[in-house]
Scaffold this active site. Structure first.
Site, short mmCIF file in Angstrom:
data_model
loop_
_atom_site.label_atom_id
_atom_site.label_comp_id
_atom_site.label_asym_id
_atom_site.label_seq_id
_atom_site.Cartn_x
_atom_site.Cartn_y
_atom_site.Cartn_z
CB CYS A 104 -0.93 0.00 1.21
SG CYS A 104 -1.97 1.47 1.23
N GLY A 105 0.93 1.94 -1.12
CA GLY A 105 1.81 3.09 -1.25
C GLY A 105 1.40 4.27 -0.40
CG HIS A 106 -2.73 5.38 1.26
ND1 HIS A 106 -3.23 4.10 1.10
CD2 HIS A 106 -3.22 5.84 2.44
CE1 HIS A 106 -4.00 3.81 2.14
NE2 HIS A 106 -4.02 4.83 2.96
CG ASP A 269 -6.48 4.66 -3.04
OD1 ASP A 269 -6.51 5.72 -2.38
OD2 ASP A 269 -5.47 3.94 -3.13
N GLY A 274 -0.67 4.58 -4.44
CA GLY A 274 0.78 4.48 -4.56
C GLY A 274 1.27 3.23 -5.27
CB SER A 275 0.73 -0.39 -4.80
OG SER A 275 -0.66 -0.39 -4.55
#
Length: 354
Positions: A104-106, A269, A274-275
């Site tokens: 999870c990028g965020h 989202d 991010g991902s």
């Protein structure tokens, strides 16, 4: 004012009542609920083993934190756990409305700030403008670089991804109600299908969110049924996480390209994802649409928030030609909370409206 200050910080409760303490953050509008205390011990020799343990034995914790009445359908969470990797400052398990994601990028952007401010990494040297945080995610080790000043974090954070790669391009799937649709599939710590919203007669910027969710969910289910996902390193990572609908503007431009990600159980989202940005950049680089160190901006159709990203180097992942992607965004604190779980509450483990 005096009366307000006299209000106890927790409601009266039995000392044995379970309590979950959390820090609340958001990145680009996408929430992150970080568990500070109250989660039972997570057992397992590796992070992926811990992920399996939580899913099998502690799923009630996820439901209590993510579902109503304490959360909502689109809540996102993180449980911090020890990592077996010597270079990792912390390990993390990601929570959402359906289960446990691989990346999870965020959340990584937010956790970078959190790690600096809550002492999970050495205090930045005097005068340092950036702190490094090594975060062990289920997909692997991800490095965050946190802007800091006076020993504290500031909003801007960037991270370097695990190896990201294109899996399939111009793949035709039969989507019920829409016929044959051509999609791309790429990996950025999680697997996503990518397709332009225009193929469903929708504008990514003006269509109703429900219509975008329906289209993305139909693609996700079709790809799951018709294309086998594999990962070179672990079967635990081999699943399609969701679908990213785009504006179709994959060729490089200085203007942001807009998308929306629908993942897990139709979870939307609020950030550019991010991902998803990582996977989309890997896909654009694979197609020759993006050059090394060429920065691209990605905008969320839900909130208008923007992440930027670029390929910083080439690498491999198994037999795949892969890239390391840098993603940058802004993470912010929104508060703290303590949730109690009364034993006689019939809704203590949460619920979701369909």
């Amino acid at each position: 004012m005096e009366r307000a200050l006299a209000v106890p910080w927790m409601p009266p409760h039995d000392p044995g009542t379970p309590a979950l303490s959390v820090v609340e953050m958001h990145t680009g509008g996408e929430p992150l609920r970080i568990v500070l205390a109250g989660c039972p011990e997570v057992v397992g020799p590796t992070l992926l083993a811990k992920r399996r343990y939580v899913r099998q034995h502690l799923d009630h914790v996820r439901r209590r934190l993510m579902f109503e009445p304490r959360g909502h359908r689109d809540m996102y969470g993180a449980v911090l756990v020890p990592s077996e990797l010597p270079d990792a400052h912390l390990g993390v398990l990601f929570l959402h409305n359906e289960g446990y994601s691989s990346m999870c990028g965020h959340a990584v952007l937010a956790l970078g700030r959190f790690a600096v401010d809550f002492g999970l990494v050495p205090e930045p040297p005097v005068g340092a403008r950036e702190a490094r945080v090594n975060i062990h995610c289920p997909c692997g080790l991800v490095t965050a670089f946190v802007a800091c000043e006076g020993g504290r974090s500031r909003g801007p954070v960037r991270f370097h991804s695990v190896p990201a790669f294109a899996v399939a391009t111009d793949l035709t799937v039969d989507v019920p109600g829409h016929g044959k649709v051509v999609v791309d599939i790429a990996y950025g710590g999680a697997f996503y299908a990518f397709v332009s919203a225009e193929k469903f007669g929708l504008s990514i910027c003006s269509a109703k969110t429900r219509d975008l969710v329906d289209a993305a969910s139909a693609v996700t289910e079709a790809v799951k049924a018709q294309f086998k996902i594999t990962h070179p390193e672990s079967e635990d990572l081999a699943f399609l996480y969701g679908t990213v609908l785009t504006d179709g503007k994959d060729a490089y431009s200085e203007e942001p390209t807009t998308n929306i990600c629908v993942f897990a159980d139709e979870q939307v989202d609020r950030s550019p994802t991010g991902s998803g940005v990582t996977a989309r950049i890997a896909l654009q680089y694979h197609k020759g649409l993006l050059e090394l160190n060429q920065t691209r901006a990605f905008k969320s159709s839900a909130t208008g928030s923007v992440f930027t990203g670029k390929v910083v180097r080439e690498t491999t992942c198994g037999d795949f030609k892969a890239v390391i992607v840098e993603v940058s965004g802004q993470a912010h604190y929104t508060g703290t909370a303590i949730f109690i779980v009364e034993d006689d509450d019939p809704l203590k483990d949460g619920f979701l409206l369909k």
